[in-house]
Design an enzyme around this catalytic site. Structure first.
Site, PDB file in Angstrom:
ATOM      1  N   HIS A  70       0.845  -1.197   0.000  1.00 15.75           N
ATOM      2  CA  HIS A  70       0.000   0.000   0.000  1.00 15.75           C
ATOM      3  C   HIS A  70       0.875   1.239   0.000  1.00 15.75           C
ATOM      4  O   HIS A  70       1.704   1.433   0.885  1.00 15.75           O
ATOM      5  CB  HIS A  70      -0.925  -0.012   1.219  1.00 15.75           C
ATOM      6  CG  HIS A  70      -1.975  -1.076   1.107  1.00 15.75           C
ATOM      7  ND1 HIS A  70      -2.424  -1.805   2.170  1.00 15.75           N
ATOM      8  CD2 HIS A  70      -2.643  -1.526   0.013  1.00 15.75           C
ATOM      9  CE1 HIS A  70      -3.354  -2.665   1.750  1.00 15.75           C
ATOM     10  NE2 HIS A  70      -3.494  -2.510   0.438  1.00 15.75           N
ATOM     11  N   ALA A  71       0.634   2.105  -1.009  1.00 20.73           N
ATOM     12  CA  ALA A  71       1.551   3.206  -1.295  1.00 20.73           C
ATOM     13  C   ALA A  71       1.748   4.170  -0.130  1.00 20.73           C
ATOM     14  O   ALA A  71       2.847   4.605   0.152  1.00 20.73           O
ATOM     15  CB  ALA A  71       1.040   3.961  -2.518  1.00 20.73           C
ATOM     16  N   ARG A  72       0.661   4.512   0.559  1.00 18.79           N
ATOM     17  CA  ARG A  72       0.750   5.573   1.569  1.00 18.79           C
ATOM     18  C   ARG A  72       1.391   5.109   2.869  1.00 18.79           C
ATOM     19  O   ARG A  72       1.602   5.909   3.784  1.00 18.79           O
ATOM     20  CB  ARG A  72      -0.646   6.105   1.862  1.00 18.79           C
ATOM     21  CG  ARG A  72      -1.603   5.071   2.464  1.00 18.79           C
ATOM     22  CD  ARG A  72      -3.008   5.644   2.530  1.00 18.79           C
ATOM     23  NE  ARG A  72      -4.004   4.660   2.931  1.00 18.79           N
ATOM     24  CZ  ARG A  72      -5.304   4.913   2.935  1.00 18.79           C
ATOM     25  NH1 ARG A  72      -5.759   6.090   2.566  1.00 18.79           N
ATOM     26  NH2 ARG A  72      -6.168   3.990   3.309  1.00 18.79           N
ATOM     27  N   ARG A 109      -3.356   4.588  -2.089  1.00 20.57           N
ATOM     28  CA  ARG A 109      -3.196   3.255  -1.501  1.00 20.57           C
ATOM     29  C   ARG A 109      -2.855   2.180  -2.552  1.00 20.57           C
ATOM     30  O   ARG A 109      -2.015   1.312  -2.334  1.00 20.57           O
ATOM     31  CB  ARG A 109      -4.515   2.884  -0.808  1.00 20.57           C
ATOM     32  CG  ARG A 109      -4.664   1.429  -0.382  1.00 20.57           C
ATOM     33  CD  ARG A 109      -6.039   1.226   0.255  1.00 20.57           C
ATOM     34  NE  ARG A 109      -6.388  -0.174   0.420  1.00 20.57           N
ATOM     35  CZ  ARG A 109      -6.250  -0.846   1.562  1.00 20.57           C
ATOM     36  NH1 ARG A 109      -5.741  -0.267   2.621  1.00 20.57           N
ATOM     37  NH2 ARG A 109      -6.618  -2.105   1.645  1.00 20.57           N
ATOM     38  N   ASN A 125      -3.361  -5.829  -2.166  1.00 22.36           N
ATOM     39  CA  ASN A 125      -3.657  -6.781  -1.088  1.00 22.36           C
ATOM     40  C   ASN A 125      -5.089  -7.295  -1.118  1.00 22.36           C
ATOM     41  O   ASN A 125      -5.595  -7.813  -0.124  1.00 22.36           O
ATOM     42  CB  ASN A 125      -3.333  -6.159   0.269  1.00 22.36           C
ATOM     43  CG  ASN A 125      -2.866  -7.215   1.264  1.00 22.36           C
ATOM     44  OD1 ASN A 125      -2.287  -8.234   0.862  1.00 22.36           O
ATOM     45  ND2 ASN A 125      -3.118  -6.987   2.551  1.00 22.36           N
ATOM     46  N   GLU A 128       0.871  -4.738  11.055  1.00 23.16           N
ATOM     47  CA  GLU A 128       0.497  -3.327  10.946  1.00 23.16           C
ATOM     48  C   GLU A 128       1.363  -2.608  11.963  1.00 23.16           C
ATOM     49  O   GLU A 128       1.203  -2.799  13.164  1.00 23.16           O
ATOM     50  CB  GLU A 128      -0.980  -3.116  11.285  1.00 23.16           C
ATOM     51  CG  GLU A 128      -1.959  -3.849  10.366  1.00 23.16           C
ATOM     52  CD  GLU A 128      -2.322  -3.069   9.118  1.00 23.16           C
ATOM     53  OE1 GLU A 128      -1.849  -1.913   8.981  1.00 23.16           O
ATOM     54  OE2 GLU A 128      -3.078  -3.602   8.297  1.00 23.16           O
TER      55      GLU A 128
HETATM   56  O1  0X9 Z   1      -6.544  -4.030   4.456  1.00 20.22           O
HETATM   57  C1  0X9 Z   1      -5.380  -4.401   4.334  1.00 20.22           C
HETATM   58  O2  0X9 Z   1      -4.908  -4.830   3.295  1.00 20.22           O
HETATM   59  C2  0X9 Z   1      -4.457  -4.345   5.528  1.00 20.22           C
HETATM   60  N1  0X9 Z   1      -4.711  -3.208   6.332  1.00 20.22           N
HETATM   61  S1  0X9 Z   1      -4.279  -1.746   5.735  1.00 20.22           S
HETATM   62  O3  0X9 Z   1      -4.812  -0.736   6.610  1.00 20.22           O
HETATM   63  N2  0X9 Z   1      -2.702  -1.635   5.820  1.00 20.22           N
HETATM   64  O4  0X9 Z   1      -4.688  -1.643   4.418  1.00 20.22           O
HETATM   65  C3  0X9 Z   1      -4.699  -5.593   6.348  1.00 20.22           C
HETATM   66  C4  0X9 Z   1      -4.225  -6.759   5.621  1.00 20.22           C
HETATM   67  C5  0X9 Z   1      -4.590  -8.049   6.245  1.00 20.22           C
HETATM   68  N3  0X9 Z   1      -3.983  -9.054   5.495  1.00 20.22           N
HETATM   69  C6  0X9 Z   1      -4.625  -9.723   4.506  1.00 20.22           C
HETATM   70  N4  0X9 Z   1      -5.872  -9.520   4.252  1.00 20.22           N
HETATM   71  N5  0X9 Z   1      -3.932 -10.610   3.872  1.00 20.22           N
HETATM   72 ZN    ZN Z   2      -1.728  -1.737   4.028  1.00 18.29          ZN
END
Ligand code: 0X9
Ligand code: ZN
Length: 753
Positions: free
Chosen positions: A175-177, A235, A251, A377
């Site tokens: 995620h970019a940000r 993102r 993701n 995280e």
């Molecule tokens: O939503 C996400 O991808 C991640 N949180 S974020 O705030 N950094 O975007 C959580 C990722 C959890 N992992 C997977 N779903 N594999």
């Molecule tokens: Zn993320």
């Protein structure tokens, strides 16, 4: 009304597609912490943001970014909130101004980590690592981004054959940000490079493994979030979509459970899953990278922010087959972080700890490749969020370095040994206790396992072979007399050596105290005859669904079975269900119905009140006007609240309350359960079963060897008969493993006059 908080969260997150406004797009935007008191307030608040910063929203607090008009509307709606980040744009601007100055810092130098670094600086430093240590560090090209950038990484290893050594992958910035994450991965690289020959711990790890580091997976997005005219809070990747919007969420694009919960099918959304699994070139490149390196044992995918330590699954709430191993290593990582900085990172599976999310990298790397897979995280928990002050870079990276090292050490053992559920710290006296461990081979093959046990004070452990079944080993701790402490640990034999649990055993062992359950009151409601309990209290006004003692007929809201294990049959429920009847056929209607206990023995405040209750409410999540207060009284006229049951469980729930926590003085007391249907048109069903007042302890004095309530000549005879042997455990009064003079002294000192 039920609040699907997780679904809500992801749809709101998904709605946060930010336009690529030039200039100062977040001018006068603030990040607020909302305190929502009701479902209505949660929904109203979420309607007033395009960018939820928390990982979910529900009654309670959550953080979100609001534009000026949205903030005014929040105020007008009277929803309590405080401003967390008053000057978001100013912070982004300051960050930008700061970062426009020329970079500094050579290879062997923490100065590089004093501020964030753009892609060019990250790549330059990767080059510098390779150039300075060509035998140790190899460049790695993972693949090419949509815009044609190389996704770059390095491999660090001192192994004889790094290409075939057990391997680890640490990556950042899907995620970019999430700018803290490339800095974290770079810091891990930095320490490994610097310490490869001088730090014994790192030298050892690098001799036994190869470490792959890919600081910026989403290189295009990262560059975009750095461009002054673009969007700092971008993102996704930068792949165009058919509808004119830009970006796939990397993701949500991995091919395990792709297209399921917590991912959006709408291209403009921030959690857009892409057109197909691996439709994002960055994700396809990472997949190919994994597939080409089956020796990868474990990985961490770094994200920000929230301080969470997550493992699969994200696509389902079921535990993954290796949940115990993930948890054991995850707890070691959490503890390593806490030891460095005292920061707490909450551990757990993605689905239940953050939110349901399908198509994530770790679901694929674990589910498809069998890699022990973590998402961390990193800092913080909301004070700064994505726009982290630069002074936080190093402390954040240091704690996460130790998490990575803990993971590597745990995984380089020939097997991961983890408790299956909770291992006991209390044993039922006189009964064997089954214990079970999950064993996941990593670098070795598992040969067998044994449980080692001894009474506290004994010198030697005896070995009890464990029986094996799909990834688990089981054995029983032998029956121990009340008051005796049993120490135990596990040894797992592998082709490459043995693994102990807990690690460090037998110096560090688990311990459990054998205890009896001393029951002062018990009613399972199964005995025939008139119940000692009564129905009705001042204020009762329910018109239907009054408490009855029956063998329950189940409905969608009411239990079909009482709680008592077979052959138990009866319990109290609010109105007998009608076989095949509608869900609301026999529920509480029109008001309150009260079930009152007889006088219960409260003479020993160290005892607990235990009851099993059932509460089901068609209105779903609390708060709503219905509930079931559980109350106690010493005099039968003044009642005080023990708990107010609001959660819609629809299942038997055990409640334990120590008497000392509510009774002001020892003495008889009563409890009552008040099921209430106060609002219009809801289905309320309650049940009560298996009420006890009990404590754990030992019924008999230790010197009462024959357990007859007296300490006298027959106990003395038994003690002398067992002299010097361990044949009669009860004769070992002090529990030190031998029957001798000190046991005799205790017996004589306690002699019954
Ligand atoms: O939503 C996400 O991808 C991640 N949180 S974020 O705030 N950094 O975007 C959580 C990722 C959890 N992992 C997977 N779903 N594999
Ligand atoms: Zn993320």
């Amino acid at each position: 009304m039920p609040l699907p908080a997780a679904a809500l969260a992801s749809s709101v997150l998904a709605a946060s597609a930010l336009s690529s406004d030039a200039g100062r797009p977040f001018r006068d935007h603030v990040v607020v912490r909302v305190h929502a008191a009701s479902v209505r307030e949660v929904q109203a608040a979420l309607a007033l943001t395009d960018d939820l910063w928390s990982h979910g929203a529900g009654i309670g607090t959550f953080d979100m970014r609001v534009a000026p008009a949205q903030r005014k509307a929040l105020e007008a709606a009277g929803i309590r909130h405080e401003v967390l980040i008053p000057d978001l744009e100013a912070r982004i601007d300051a960050e930008h101004a700061r970062l426009s100055r020329p970079p500094e810092g050579g290879v062997a130098d923490d100065a590089w980590f004093l501020d964030f670094k753009d892609l060019a600086a990250v790549n330059a430093r990767l080059d510098a690592y390779v150039a300075a240590n060509p035998a140790l560090v190899q460049p790695v090209a993972v693949g090419t981004t949509f815009e044609g950038r190389t996704i770059r990484g390095i491999r660090i290893s001192r192994a004889a054959d790094p290409a075939s050594a057990p391997a680890f992958l640490f990556n950042g910035c899907q995620h970019a940000r999430e700018w803290a994450t490339p800095m974290t991965v770079m810091y891990i690289a930095d320490r490994l490079v610097e310490g490869a020959f001088s730090d014994p711990r790192l030298a050892d790890l690098l001799q036994r493994s190869a470490v792959y580091l890919v600081p910026v997976v989403n290189a295009d997005g990262y560059v975009h979030s750095w461009a002054s005219t673009a969007n700092r809070l971008w993102r996704k990747n930068r792949q165009p979509n058919a509808d004119g919007s830009v970006g796939t969420d990397p993701n949500r694009n991995w091919g395990y459970g792709w297209g399921g919960v917590g991912a959006s099918a709408v291209p403009g959304n921030d959690t857009y899953r892409g057109t197909a699994p691996f439709s994002s070139p960055e994700v396809a490149a990472m997949r190919d990278f994994y597939v080409a390196r089956p020796q990868i044992l474990a990985s961490i995918d770094f994200h920000s922010y929230s301080q969470l330590l997550l493992w699969p699954w994200g696509w389902t709430g079921d535990p993954c087959p290796d949940d115990a191993a993930h948890r054991a290593v995850g707890l070691a990582m959490r503890d390593a972080i806490a030891a460095v900085s005292g920061r707490s990172y909450a551990p757990g599976p993605i689905y239940s700890t953050i939110y349901p999310a399908s198509g994530g990298s770790v679901d694929w790397s674990y589910g498809d490749q069998g890699v022990l897979s973590y998402t961390i995280e990193v800092r913080d928990t909301g004070t700064y969020g994505f726009v982290m002050p630069p002074a936080e870079i190093l402390p954040n990276a240091r704690e996460n370095l130790d998490a990575a090292l803990a993971m590597m050490e745990a995984t380089l053992d020939p097997a991961i040994v983890a408790p299956n559920g909770d291992l006991p710290s209390v044993l039922a006296a006189g009964q064997p206790t089954t214990v079970s461990i999950a064993v996941t081979p990593t670098t070795g093959a598992v040969i067998g396992a044994s449980l080692r046990v001894r009474y506290a004070g004994e010198s030697a452990f005896s070995a009890i072979p464990m029986s094996a079944g799909a990834g688990t080993f089981t054995a029983s701790i032998p029956a121990a007399p009340c008051g005796r402490t049993v120490e135990y640990w596990f040894e797992v034999a592998c082709s490459e050596g043995t693994v102990a649990y807990p690690s460090g055993a037998p110096a560090a062992v688990l311990a459990a105290l054998a205890q009896e359950r001393i029951v002062r009151f018990e009613d399972t409601f199964d005995a025939a005859g008139t119940p000692a309990w009564s129905v009705g209290a001042a204020g009762d006004n329910a018109t239907a669904g009054l408490w009855v003692l029956v063998d329950p007929v189940g409905t969608a809201a009411q239990p079909e079975d009482d709680r008592t294990p077979a052959p138990g049959t009866r319990c109290w429920v609010t109105g007998q269900g009608v076989a095949g009847g509608a869900v609301g056929a026999a529920d509480v209607d029109g008001g309150i119905t009260t079930l009152v206990s007889p006088a219960l023995d409260g003479s020993d405040l160290s005892a607990e009140l235990v009851y099993w209750r059932w509460y089901s409410n068609s209105q779903g999540a609390a708060p709503n006007e219905d509930s079931m207060p559980v109350e106690w009284s010493s005099d039968g006229s003044t009642w005080s609240l023990l708990e107010d049951v609001t959660a819609n469980a629809g299942a038997w729930v055990e409640v334990r309350r120590s008497l000392a926590s509510f009774l002001p003085a020892p003495g008889a007391f009563r409890v009552r359960f008040r099921a209430r249907d106060l609002g219009a048109g809801s289905v309320v069903e309650a049940g009560v079963d298996d009420v006890r007042v009990e404590r754990t302890g030992c019924q008999h004095a230790p010197a009462d060897i024959n357990r007859d309530g007296r300490i006298d000549g027959s106990d003395l005879g038994l003690l002398l008969g067992a002299w010097g042997s361990g044949g009669l455990p009860a004769a070992d009064v002090n529990g030190d493993g031998t029957v001798n003079g000190s046991d005799l002294g205790l017996l004589l000192g306690a002699w019954t006059a």
